[in-house]
Design a protein around this motif. Structure first.
Motif, mmCIF file in Angstrom:
data_model
loop_
_atom_site.group_PDB
_atom_site.id
_atom_site.type_symbol
_atom_site.label_atom_id
_atom_site.label_comp_id
_atom_site.label_asym_id
_atom_site.label_seq_id
_atom_site.Cartn_x
_atom_site.Cartn_y
_atom_site.Cartn_z
ATOM 1 N N HIS A 192 0.808 -1.383 -0.149
ATOM 2 C CA HIS A 192 -0.154 0.214 0.264
ATOM 3 C C HIS A 192 0.866 1.162 -0.116
ATOM 4 C CE1 HIS A 192 -3.432 -1.931 0.497
ATOM 5 N NE2 HIS A 192 -2.678 -3.028 1.308
ATOM 6 N N PRO A 265 -6.558 -1.313 4.157
ATOM 7 C CA PRO A 265 -6.919 0.168 4.360
ATOM 8 C C PRO A 265 -7.930 -0.034 3.501
ATOM 9 C CG PRO A 265 -4.252 0.115 4.020
ATOM 10 C CD PRO A 265 -5.021 -1.547 4.481
ATOM 11 N N GLU A 269 -7.507 4.808 0.781
ATOM 12 C CA GLU A 269 -6.792 5.169 1.604
ATOM 13 C C GLU A 269 -5.647 5.848 2.203
ATOM 14 O OE1 GLU A 269 -8.428 4.922 6.530
ATOM 15 O OE2 GLU A 269 -8.577 2.794 5.197
ATOM 16 N N VAL A 271 -2.326 5.331 4.812
ATOM 17 C CA VAL A 271 -2.217 4.628 6.203
ATOM 18 C C VAL A 271 -0.802 4.770 6.446
ATOM 19 C CG1 VAL A 271 -4.575 3.840 6.643
ATOM 20 C CG2 VAL A 271 -2.990 2.400 6.135
ATOM 21 N N THR A 287 -10.007 -4.577 10.906
ATOM 22 C CA THR A 287 -9.996 -3.490 10.753
ATOM 23 C C THR A 287 -10.795 -2.516 12.040
ATOM 24 O OG1 THR A 287 -9.229 -3.792 8.885
ATOM 25 C CG2 THR A 287 -9.343 -1.469 9.645
ATOM 26 N N ARG A 290 -8.538 3.411 13.770
ATOM 27 C CA ARG A 290 -7.975 4.276 13.461
ATOM 28 C C ARG A 290 -7.361 5.345 14.474
ATOM 29 N NH1 ARG A 290 -7.182 6.405 7.569
ATOM 30 N NH2 ARG A 290 -5.915 8.337 7.849
#
Length: 345
Positions: A192, A265, A269, A271, A287, A290
């Motif tokens: 990611h 994610p 998104e 992160v 998840t 956050r």
């Protein structure tokens, strides 16, 4: 040294069980070849019974059977120790009941881990008693490294640390890292986007205004609003923070982090960290929350979790987080997510 736990696949479990039955099958063949007299039948039956008793005892105290050893598997309890006699007996009884439908029944039970929606490849009989069957050739053996959380299986390189984050086909793993706490990986190594040095935008709707502490010490009313994405992007590089979990584990982060059993994610998104936190009671979602730093403050967002997330003040008073709404974490307060808890230092 391997740092993650790898769940056994269906074909491995079937092969191990087939190998376990080789000795009883040989006994039946011997009886057939020798004519099947009463003495021969009784002898073969007695040896077969002693064999299965020995296999069950061996599995109960060591997690191993002849088939497990040949294939490289081990059966462990919910904490990563030997499964024990009770669990082994119940699993054996489940297979016996399934054998009412010869061949097909036991086969379906052994491959039932294919339909495990928790992503841990556990069969129905495993869930019944809380056991796991692990591939110790592809991953860590918890019986030799201090249980599910390990006592010395720390990553020795960035590449090995990256393997702790679930990505691609690794999402099927237990993915419990060494040490006593969650597996942590920079998101970029898991496929990611890595956030820039500046804090990433809080990817949730702007919350309603928040006031200073109430009588219970928790925020409500008209205080500082959550930063907008533009404000977050313009903020200075945040100071590093430390997440301190209820088992004593400390995880350093400086940006945006997702916490859960197998955090992922959302599309687009950004992160910086995936914190893979083991929770065998299943109270923590894949998840769950956050946690992010913006303008020097810590913001926590519940990700529409099943069991919710709560801000807990120093007196123990809890205030639920509204799903998908970032909330400021006041100093001295902690976060309860499911049955677990962490504070920010």
């Amino acid at each position: 040294m391997a740092t993650k736990l790898v769940n056994a696949q269906a074909h491995q479990r079937v092969l191990a069980k087939v190998l376990d039955t080789v000795v009883p099958a040989l006994a039946v063949i011997v009886v057939f070849l020798l004519g099947g007299g009463p003495a021969i039948v009784l002898t073969a039956a007695g040896l077969t019974l002693l064999y299965w008793i020995g296999v069950l005892v061996w599995e109960a105290v060591s997690g191993r059977t002849p088939g497990n050893v040949a294939v490289g598997l081990v059966t462990v309890s919910a904490v990563g120790g030997p499964p024990g006699f009770g669990a082994v007996l119940v699993r054996a009884l489940a297979l016996s009941v399934a054998s009412i439908v010869p061949v097909i029944g036991p086969f379906l039970l052994l491959v039932s881990n294919l339909w495990d929606r928790d992503g841990q490849r556990r069969g129905w009989h495993d869930k019944l008693v809380g056991t796991y069957v692990l591939d110790v050739r592809a991953g860590r053996d918890p019986l030799r490294t201090g249980g599910l959380y390990g006592d010395g299986a720390q990553p020795t390189s960035e590449d090995e640390a990256a393997s702790l984050a679930p990505a691609g086909d690794r999402s099927q793993d237990l993915a419990l890292a060494g040490g006593r706490g969650p597996a942590v990986s920079p998101v970029g190594t898991a496929g990611h986007r890595v956030a820039s040095p500046a804090p990433a935008a809080v990817a949730a709707p702007t919350p309603p205004p928040i006031t200073g502490p109430t009588a219970g010490g928790l925020p409500s009313g008209d205080g500082p609003a959550a930063p907008s994405p533009v404000e977050a992007d313009e903020a200075a590089v945040p100071a590093q923070r430390v997440l301190v979990f209820d088992d004593g584990t400390e995880v350093e982060f400086a940006g945006q982090a997702l916490i859960g059993r197998n955090p992922e994610p959302r599309r687009s998104e950004a992160v910086d960290y995936l914190i893979n936190f083991a929770d065998l009671n299943r109270s923590v979602d894949r998840t769950h929350v956050r946690v992010g730093l913006a303008q020097g403050s810590v913001w926590v967002t519940d990700r529409s979790s099943t069991n919710g997330s709560y801000i807990v003040d120093q007196t123990g008073l809890e205030q639920p987080l509204h799903p998908e709404v970032p909330m400021l974490l006041p100093a001295g307060c902690s976060i309860r997510f499911g049955d677990r808890r962490f504070t920010v230092r």
